[in-house]
Structure formats: structure tokens, C-alpha cells
Enzyme design. Sequence first.
Site, short mmCIF file in Angstrom:
data_model
loop_
_atom_site.label_atom_id
_atom_site.label_comp_id
_atom_site.label_asym_id
_atom_site.label_seq_id
_atom_site.Cartn_x
_atom_site.Cartn_y
_atom_site.Cartn_z
N HIS A 1 -6.95 -1.24 3.71
CA HIS A 1 -6.19 0.16 4.01
C HIS A 1 -6.34 0.75 2.41
O HIS A 1 -6.31 0.01 1.59
CB HIS A 1 -4.77 -0.04 4.13
CG HIS A 1 -4.21 1.17 4.76
ND1 HIS A 1 -3.68 1.96 3.79
CD2 HIS A 1 -4.04 1.66 6.00
CE1 HIS A 1 -3.17 3.03 4.39
NE2 HIS A 1 -3.24 3.00 5.78
N ASP B 1 -4.08 -0.88 12.82
CA ASP B 1 -5.14 -0.86 13.96
C ASP B 1 -5.44 -2.09 14.62
O ASP B 1 -6.34 -2.13 15.71
CB ASP B 1 -6.41 0.11 13.79
CG ASP B 1 -5.90 1.43 13.67
OD1 ASP B 1 -6.33 2.02 12.44
OD2 ASP B 1 -5.37 1.97 14.42
#
Length: 421
Positions: free
Chosen positions: A306, A363
Amino acid sequence: MSDSVKLTYNDETFEFPLIEGTEDEKGIDIKTLRAKTGLITYDPGYKNTGSCESSITFLDGEKGILRYRGYAIEDLCENSSFIEVAYLLIYGDLPSEEELNKFSKEITEESIVDEDLKTILKSFPKTAHPMGVLSSLTSALIAFNPVAVNVDSDAEMRFAVVKLMAKFPILASWTHRKGKGLPLNYADTKLSYVENLASMMFKRPNDVYTQSPVVVNALNKLLILHADHEQNCSTSTVRIVGSSHAGLFASVSAGISALWGPLHGGANQAVIEMLEAIQADGGDTKKYMAKAKDKNDPFRLMGFGHRVYKNFDPRARIIKSAADEVLTELGIDDPILEIAKGLEKEALSDPYFVERKLYPNVDFYSGIIYRALGIPTQMFTVMFALGRLPGWIAQWMEMRKKNEPIGRPRQIYTGSTDRKI
Ligand code: SDX
């Protein structure tokens, strides 16, 4: 503590003020940099660049904190409905019972779309990716709501917000039904926002539809967890499109396209496709870990890493436990979940991932729940967009109400210098 920074260039020293947020974040205010020094900054992907001041969402990537208007997402998931969180993001405070009832009633009254939108939907092939269909239908809403919103009118802004919140789930559910060749469902004014979404997605004409509290609760939690995430790629897209004074619907349509990318919201689809490939490969997670670390291989461990979180994505932690709960409640034993957990365990102890602080993100597990709810893989990013809608709206409104300048970055030119024909 200094309140400015000094930059020395060509034996001249320039001073720039520091700005500080309410969570001790500091930034160098370089609005006068080029005028004073002739220099610009260079920061591909804006990894070190703040585009705005915002009071909507705070996240701390090192500590794994995520708050909407100051409320921790853990608290909101436990105590609030998605519509309450949407109101919080858009209007700044959790709604009173009266405010919530009014907001919900207005949305219910607008939960219908022009029948002609079906004509546009019918023109798509069944194989069209749902994100492309949703972006087109959202843009098409402009044609049925042609009057540009006067952002200085609270009433007009409210009506635009209500219309978009009300019609978006209809477009999303129609996108799903089109792909499955199923008849389109209408909203039911007797149902709540998330109950309506589930009903429009799953109700079949040849069967009695029974609302599942497990499905509704799971969707409510997932929509809350996806509702906003400060200046991510798609939100920045919504802001920069809106900064040209393009309308809210057009800006959100652009945001949907940005979210579609597999490095962003499209990752939830890519994660399941990756896990299914590993399953088909006999569960050989080590092969895929090696591919993810091989610089000559474009493969990435989807759902990992991320830009901001260098610790566990707090949303991933909540979704992981929700995945266990939902599959247990629905009596589903999905081997994909075990493969995901195995992959996570391996990655979290692998130096390559540890050194780069690559943790599971929002996700990584969300697709496992969507799958358990019977949502097709290609629809996963549409579900992400359904959650992110109030965040996009809130961020767009904040940008427009502050009358921010049009977004127009500079560049360092590296092409041919002056040439004659
Ligand atoms: C979302 O921004 C947001 O807030 C987004 C989001 C939201 O709510 O809006 O949180 C939603 O988009 C989550 C992210 C979903 N994307 C994925 O899961 C795709 C896989 N992840 C990566 O592509 C990547 O981690 C990004 C895109 C998420 C972040 O990329 P960055 O910050 O640009 O980092 P990078 O590409 O510079 O990577 C740093 C290093 C590199 O290695 P080195 O060059 O240092 O040797 O880490 C490696 C990368 O190769 N790396 C990975 C990896 N992610 C980063 N290696 C293998 N697998 C990965 N997933």
C-alpha cells in the site's frame, strides 16, 4: 519547533512556511516556490506531495489508523449503518435520528432512474466489464439531470447528493443483472439502503426472495470500510476533474474509471483471480511468492502492499475476521480462504515483504466475502465503488466549497529542443 524551512539554491536562501494539521502532520507550503526560485518540485506518483488540506478522513499508515471525521472505522463498523457513515462523511457529523430519517426518506424518494437508461444498458454486450458499464451509466445520468449544480446552493447540492446516492445502487445492480442476463429489479421503498442493494442484486423473478441478515450485515460493513480513504488515486481523480468545474456526476464517472485499475480498486478482482490460479496450480503459493519477488516478472502479489499503510491495513484486519464469520454463517467452506491465509502467513515472514513493509490491504480478503455472497468476480470493484461513493462526494464538495484552483501539475520536459523543419 520551527514554523518554516529554508532552501539554499545558487548561494541564495529561501524560506517557506510549514503548515501543520490537527494530527501533527506537517507540510512545506511551496505555493511561492517557482515565483521565488524558478524551481518546481519533482515527485512521480505524488508520494511526498500533499494536494490539499482536508478534514474528512485521517489515516496513519505507520500505526494502521483510519478515521472518518474523527471516528475510528472499527467503531463505525460496529455501531453505524452505511447511510449514517455516508451522512457523516458528506456533512461532517453523525446524523441525529431526525436527520437520518430525512436523509433516508429523500434517498428513497429518488431511488428510481429514467427508463431510457435501460436503452443505454441494452447497447452493451453481456461480456462488457461492469466497471466500464457503471462509469458510462453514471456519466449518462448527466443527460437526465442536465442542470449543473450550483455548489453555493445547499439545497441544490443536497439534491445532487441524494440523487447520486439513490441512483448509483440501481445502476450497479442493473450492471450486475445485465451481465447475468437477468431481468432488472427496481428499488423497494420499504427496504433500507443496503437491503435494497441486496434485493436489486439478488432477487429472482421465479423465486421468493428472502432477505439474508448475514448478507446485509456483511455488505453494510464492507461498504463502510470502503467509504473513503483520503487522497487515493480515484478520489484524487474526482477532485481534479471537479477542479475544472465539471459536474459531480461527471467527476464520479471519472473516479470509477480510475478505481478500475488493478493497482487500485481493481485489485480485489485480481486477488481472487490470483488465488484461483494458485488453487489451479495445486496451491503452490511458493511459486507465486517467487514470481512476486522476481524483478523480471511483472507479477505482483495482488492485495499486498500500500502506498500509505506500512503496517496492517486496519480494514484488512476487520475484513479478514468478517470473512471467517460470513463463510461460517453461510456454511461455506471455500478453499480459496485457506490459500489466502497461507499466502499471508508466508509473506509476513518473508524478508522481501517484511523489508518493504508489504502487508495485506483492503482488497486481499474482501473478494472472499463477495464471492461467498454470490457476487461475480468482475463485480467486486463495482462493490468497491458503491462503498467509495460518499467519500468521492464528500471530497468533491470539500474541494468545490473551498473554491480550490484547477489542478494542473507542472513537468520536467525531456524531449527535443527547438528544431527546424
Ligand atoms: C487500494 O491509496 C489508497 O488509499 C488505495 C486504497 C483505497 O482505499 O483507495 O487503499 C485501495 O488501491 C489498495 C491497493 C490495492 N492494490 C494492490 O493490492 C496491487 C498490489 N500492490 C502494489 O501494486 C503496490 O503495493 C501499490 C500499488 C498498492 C503501492 O505501490 P507503491 O506505493 O507505488 O509502491 P512501489 O510500487 O514503489 O513498491 C515499493 C517496492 C517495490 O520494490 P523495490 O523496487 O523497492 O525493490 O515494493 C514492491 C515493489 O516492487 N512491491 C511489491 C508489491 N507492492 C509493492 N512486490 C510484490 N507484490 C506487491 N504487491
